[in-house]
Design an enzyme around this catalytic site. Structure first.
Site, mmCIF file in Angstrom:
data_model
loop_
_atom_site.group_PDB
_atom_site.id
_atom_site.type_symbol
_atom_site.label_atom_id
_atom_site.label_comp_id
_atom_site.label_asym_id
_atom_site.label_seq_id
_atom_site.Cartn_x
_atom_site.Cartn_y
_atom_site.Cartn_z
ATOM 1 N N GLU A 151 -37.314 -17.373 24.222
ATOM 2 C CA GLU A 151 -36.261 -18.274 23.754
ATOM 3 C C GLU A 151 -36.739 -19.710 23.877
ATOM 4 O OE1 GLU A 151 -32.664 -17.322 25.864
ATOM 5 O OE2 GLU A 151 -32.591 -15.307 25.008
ATOM 6 N N GLY A 204 -29.576 -10.753 4.609
ATOM 7 C CA GLY A 204 -30.508 -9.689 4.936
ATOM 8 C C GLY A 204 -31.893 -10.216 5.262
ATOM 9 N N HIS A 210 -28.326 -9.626 16.889
ATOM 10 C CA HIS A 210 -29.770 -9.690 16.644
ATOM 11 C C HIS A 210 -30.536 -9.002 17.779
ATOM 12 C CE1 HIS A 210 -30.436 -12.280 13.083
ATOM 13 N NE2 HIS A 210 -29.202 -12.668 13.337
ATOM 14 N N ARG A 211 -30.099 -9.226 18.993
ATOM 15 C CA ARG A 211 -30.761 -8.627 20.164
ATOM 16 C C ARG A 211 -30.666 -7.092 20.097
ATOM 17 N NH1 ARG A 211 -28.221 -11.328 24.349
ATOM 18 N NH2 ARG A 211 -29.695 -13.021 24.081
ATOM 19 N N ALA A 238 -36.918 -16.790 19.582
ATOM 20 C CA ALA A 238 -35.512 -17.070 19.271
ATOM 21 C C ALA A 238 -35.245 -18.561 19.501
ATOM 22 C CB ALA A 238 -34.605 -16.227 20.158
ATOM 23 N N ARG A 252 -33.059 -5.474 17.133
ATOM 24 C CA ARG A 252 -34.522 -5.432 17.215
ATOM 25 C C ARG A 252 -34.989 -4.454 18.289
ATOM 26 N NH1 ARG A 252 -33.402 -10.825 18.846
ATOM 27 N NH2 ARG A 252 -33.752 -11.136 21.056
#
Length: 173
Positions: A60, A12, A48-49, A32, A52
């Site tokens: 990146e 988490g 993740h993309r 990233a 958010r």
């Protein structure tokens, strides 16, 4: 304000870091560091993309983290920054098998962080709670990330360990 968030796989830590950074400023730059090597990693990156907010700017950068942070500070002085994650960044450097680059990038990153003017939260894996790995690369990684996390913790105002989705404050200023 500098904040380090540590945790294991699926602890988490990323969600905690994203909530924290969103409270700092409305303009967020998400750095990233991961590289997609296989389908499993591609799925993690996609998760993740998707999680958010879409208005966050994503940069990146798998290797040159210090230069990227310096560039963000110059071009986005009203932003807050999240680095996801330091442990993958270190993996990228170790996999490059260039000791001089590893040393140079790590030192540049630590120097940049020490004087960084924007609110920043760094996400990193805590891998020192398990057993000693059997292979040399895994042992080296454990040693390197352990030392890096200690150095980051000294530079950060706050350090939080997230386990089972529960944040535990280790350092608060």
């Amino acid at each position: 304000m500098k904040h380090l968030v540590l945790g294991g796989v699926r602890s988490g830590k990323s969600q905690f870091a994203e909530r924290w950074i969103a409270e700092q400023r409305s303009q967020i730059v998400y750095v990233a560091t991961s590289q997609v090597w296989d389908d499993g990693m591609a799925q993690r990156v996609a998760q993740h993309r998707d999680y958010r907010p879409q208005h966050w700017l994503t940069v990146e950068e798998p290797i040159q983290l210090a230069a990227t942070l310096e560039n963000i500070a110059k071009r986005q002085p009203d932003a807050a920054v999240i680095v996801e994650c330091c442990s993958l960044w270190l993996t990228n450097l170790l996999c490059a098998e260039d000791e001089m680059q590893l040393t140079k990038e790590r030192e540049k990153f630590l120097e940049t962080l020490a004087r960084y003017p924007l609110p920043i939260i760094l996400v990193s894996a805590e891998v020192g709670l398990g057993i000693m790995p059997m292979n040399a690369l895994a042992r080296r990684y454990g040693d390197e990330i352990g030392v890096l996390n200690q150095k980051l913790a000294k530079l950060c105002d706050n350090v939080t360990l997230v386990t089972a989705g529960l944040p535990m404050t280790l350092k608060a200023n």
